[in-house]
Design an enzyme around this catalytic site. Structure first.
Site, PDB file in Angstrom:
ATOM      1  N   LEU A  10       0.457  -1.312   0.048  1.00 48.70           N
ATOM      2  CA  LEU A  10       0.146   0.306  -0.062  1.00 48.70           C
ATOM      3  C   LEU A  10       1.174   1.367   0.150  1.00 48.70           C
ATOM      4  O   LEU A  10       0.438   1.730  -0.730  1.00 48.70           O
ATOM      5  CB  LEU A  10      -0.921   0.257   1.254  1.00 48.70           C
ATOM      6  CG  LEU A  10      -1.861   0.957   1.765  1.00 48.70           C
ATOM      7  CD1 LEU A  10      -3.254   1.683   0.154  1.00 48.70           C
ATOM      8  CD2 LEU A  10      -2.991   0.877   2.493  1.00 48.70           C
ATOM      9  N   THR A  15       9.688   6.704   2.366  1.00 54.26           N
ATOM     10  CA  THR A  15      10.793   5.656   2.919  1.00 54.26           C
ATOM     11  C   THR A  15      10.678   3.971   3.407  1.00 54.26           C
ATOM     12  O   THR A  15       9.365   3.875   2.997  1.00 54.26           O
ATOM     13  CB  THR A  15      11.005   5.997   4.676  1.00 54.26           C
ATOM     14  OG1 THR A  15       9.298   5.869   5.304  1.00 54.26           O
ATOM     15  CG2 THR A  15      10.378   7.925   4.812  1.00 54.26           C
ATOM     16  N   ASP A  64      13.364   2.573   9.882  1.00 56.05           N
ATOM     17  CA  ASP A  64      12.846   1.810  10.222  1.00 56.05           C
ATOM     18  C   ASP A  64      12.238   2.083  10.983  1.00 56.05           C
ATOM     19  O   ASP A  64      13.007   3.173  12.446  1.00 56.05           O
ATOM     20  CB  ASP A  64      14.645   1.201  11.099  1.00 56.05           C
ATOM     21  CG  ASP A  64      13.542  -0.207  11.845  1.00 56.05           C
ATOM     22  OD1 ASP A  64      12.922  -0.020  11.794  1.00 56.05           O
ATOM     23  OD2 ASP A  64      14.854  -1.279  12.122  1.00 56.05           O
ATOM     24  N   ASN A 100       2.305   3.541   7.606  1.00 53.56           N
ATOM     25  CA  ASN A 100       1.747   2.700   7.076  1.00 53.56           C
ATOM     26  C   ASN A 100       2.594   1.748   7.520  1.00 53.56           C
ATOM     27  O   ASN A 100       2.411  -0.052   6.786  1.00 53.56           O
ATOM     28  CB  ASN A 100       2.322   3.276   5.482  1.00 53.56           C
ATOM     29  CG  ASN A 100       1.565   1.826   4.356  1.00 53.56           C
ATOM     30  OD1 ASN A 100       0.779   1.046   4.558  1.00 53.56           O
ATOM     31  ND2 ASN A 100       2.514   1.243   3.724  1.00 53.56           N
ATOM     32  N   SER A 105      -4.360   1.607  10.464  1.00 56.72           N
ATOM     33  CA  SER A 105      -5.122   0.423  10.919  1.00 56.72           C
ATOM     34  C   SER A 105      -5.281  -0.867  10.410  1.00 56.72           C
ATOM     35  O   SER A 105      -4.169  -1.134   9.767  1.00 56.72           O
ATOM     36  CB  SER A 105      -5.388   1.446  12.325  1.00 56.72           C
ATOM     37  OG  SER A 105      -5.982   0.470  13.136  1.00 56.72           O
ATOM     38  N   TYR A 119      -1.582  -8.442  16.716  1.00 54.83           N
ATOM     39  CA  TYR A 119      -1.334  -7.823  15.529  1.00 54.83           C
ATOM     40  C   TYR A 119      -2.956  -6.766  15.826  1.00 54.83           C
ATOM     41  O   TYR A 119      -2.804  -5.522  16.467  1.00 54.83           O
ATOM     42  CB  TYR A 119      -1.853  -8.417  14.364  1.00 54.83           C
ATOM     43  CG  TYR A 119      -2.460  -7.605  13.631  1.00 54.83           C
ATOM     44  CD1 TYR A 119      -1.310  -6.874  12.813  1.00 54.83           C
ATOM     45  CD2 TYR A 119      -3.526  -7.352  12.206  1.00 54.83           C
ATOM     46  CE1 TYR A 119      -1.243  -5.788  11.829  1.00 54.83           C
ATOM     47  CE2 TYR A 119      -3.694  -6.724  11.800  1.00 54.83           C
ATOM     48  CZ  TYR A 119      -2.827  -6.094  10.793  1.00 54.83           C
ATOM     49  OH  TYR A 119      -2.517  -4.971   9.975  1.00 54.83           O
ATOM     50  N   LYS A 128      -2.675  -2.748  16.976  1.00 55.53           N
ATOM     51  CA  LYS A 128      -4.119  -2.172  16.206  1.00 55.53           C
ATOM     52  C   LYS A 128      -4.983  -1.071  17.470  1.00 55.53           C
ATOM     53  O   LYS A 128      -5.109  -0.348  16.887  1.00 55.53           O
ATOM     54  CB  LYS A 128      -4.378  -2.397  15.565  1.00 55.53           C
ATOM     55  CG  LYS A 128      -3.135  -3.612  14.041  1.00 55.53           C
ATOM     56  CD  LYS A 128      -3.052  -2.011  13.190  1.00 55.53           C
ATOM     57  CE  LYS A 128      -2.169  -2.178  11.588  1.00 55.53           C
ATOM     58  NZ  LYS A 128      -1.295  -1.481  11.388  1.00 55.53           N
ATOM     59  N   THR A 184      -2.481  -6.608  -0.593  1.00 57.87           N
ATOM     60  CA  THR A 184      -1.422  -5.698  -0.623  1.00 57.87           C
ATOM     61  C   THR A 184      -0.140  -7.275  -0.506  1.00 57.87           C
ATOM     62  O   THR A 184      -0.557  -7.995  -0.758  1.00 57.87           O
ATOM     63  CB  THR A 184      -1.391  -5.098   0.807  1.00 57.87           C
ATOM     64  OG1 THR A 184      -1.947  -5.643   2.074  1.00 57.87           O
ATOM     65  CG2 THR A 184      -2.726  -3.950   0.895  1.00 57.87           C
TER      66      THR A 184
END
Length: 293
Positions: free
Chosen positions: A29, A47, A70, A97, A148, A162, A166, A197
């Site tokens: 994404l 980045t 990072d 992201n 998110s 995960y 989030k 993605t």
């Protein structure tokens, strides 16, 4: 077109041009957002851990600056923000992201992997935003976009690490909004459903080793199901990127954006579930005050 009209058009384009700072832009994404922002006439600071791969993914462009970052390293976040300001003078839209996915049942995810999940997908956005906020405050403008997930609205099995990250990042980003609003800065949380993605690729997803017999069959079934979904998700990340460009142009971007029809369904189901839970024991919940209150 006269020279005067040409100059006016150029000035209008310059006035509408924004500087986008995007983490995790080397694939998935993040790459799509960078490409769409550039195509819309904006400048992009893209980045990633490997800037060369970022350029390969996004493509060469006069308004592109690829920077090593990072997100788990606060010093690198500060350096990347400074590089953006040195090149373009400002940051208008920060897109948090970058992410990864440690999947598995809670008992089987190692403490180290659980912490690694939190470091990337919760503390990572915090590190970058902390570095960028002094710039946005000085400008008295800016938009902080945090990618998110519907897993930040509703948890589920195999998602404990995960979803924890989030849920955490959502609470942080929602609380950030009123703190920075007096400075003309907005915070927008984006909850994508299943998009095509690279989140489910081996490069982004790490599955916990199956070590407990009680979970073995469900682990095998879940891993197979998710692996089969890789590349088959219904959501188009390029369309999501276009939607973010549109939302960033609004004077009042939404606090939350449900990305995808499946995400809208999660929002609606979550709202209904919370109403049901509030009603289920309303009398008991409402009679917990001191008698003299």
């Amino acid at each position: 077109m006269t020279d005067q009209n040409t100059t006016t058009l150029q000035n209008d384009n310059t006035a509408n041009k924004k500087v986008w700072f995007i983490t995790g832009a080397g694939r998935g994404l993040g790459t799509d957002i960078a490409k769409v922002a550039l195509a819309a006439g904006h400048a992009v600071v893209a980045t990633g851990r490997n800037p060369e791969k970022v350029v390969q993914a996004v493509g060469e462009h006069d308004d592109l600056l690829a920077v090593k970052l990072d997100v788990t390293d606060p010093a690198e976040a500060a350096a990347a923000v400074q590089a953006a300001v040195d090149r373009f003078g400002r940051i208008d839209v920060l897109v948090n992201n970058a992410g990864n996915f440690y999947a598995g049942f809670f008992e089987e995810i190692t403490p180290e992997d659980f912490r690694a999940q939190i470091e990337t997908t919760m503390f990572g956005p915090m590190n970058v935003t902390r570095a960028a906020l002094p710039v946005l405050r000085a400008q008295r403008s800016g938009l902080v976009v945090t990618i998110s997930s519907t897993a930040g609205m509703a948890g589920g099995e195999f998602l404990s690490a995960y979803a924890a990250s989030k849920f955490g990042v959502e609470g942080w980003a929602e609380s950030l909004a009123p703190e920075v609003a007096p400075f003309g800065i907005h915070s927008m949380i984006v909850e994508p459903g299943f998009f095509r993605t690279e989140l489910l690729t081996p490069e982004s997803t790490s599955y916990a080793d199956s070590t407990i017999e009680d979970y073995a069959d469900r682990t095998e079934q879940t891993v197979k199901a998710w692996q089969s979904m890789d590349g088959q998700q219904g959501g188009d990340p390029a369309k999501l990127a276009n939607a973010l460009i549109q939302l960033a142009e609004l004077d009042e971007p939404p606090l939350r954006f449900a990305a995808g029809a499946d995400a809208v369904g999660v929002f609606e189901a979550r709202a209904a579930a919370l109403e049901d839970q509030a009603d289920a024991h309303r009398e008991l919940s409402s009679n917990l005050a001191h008698d003299d209150a």
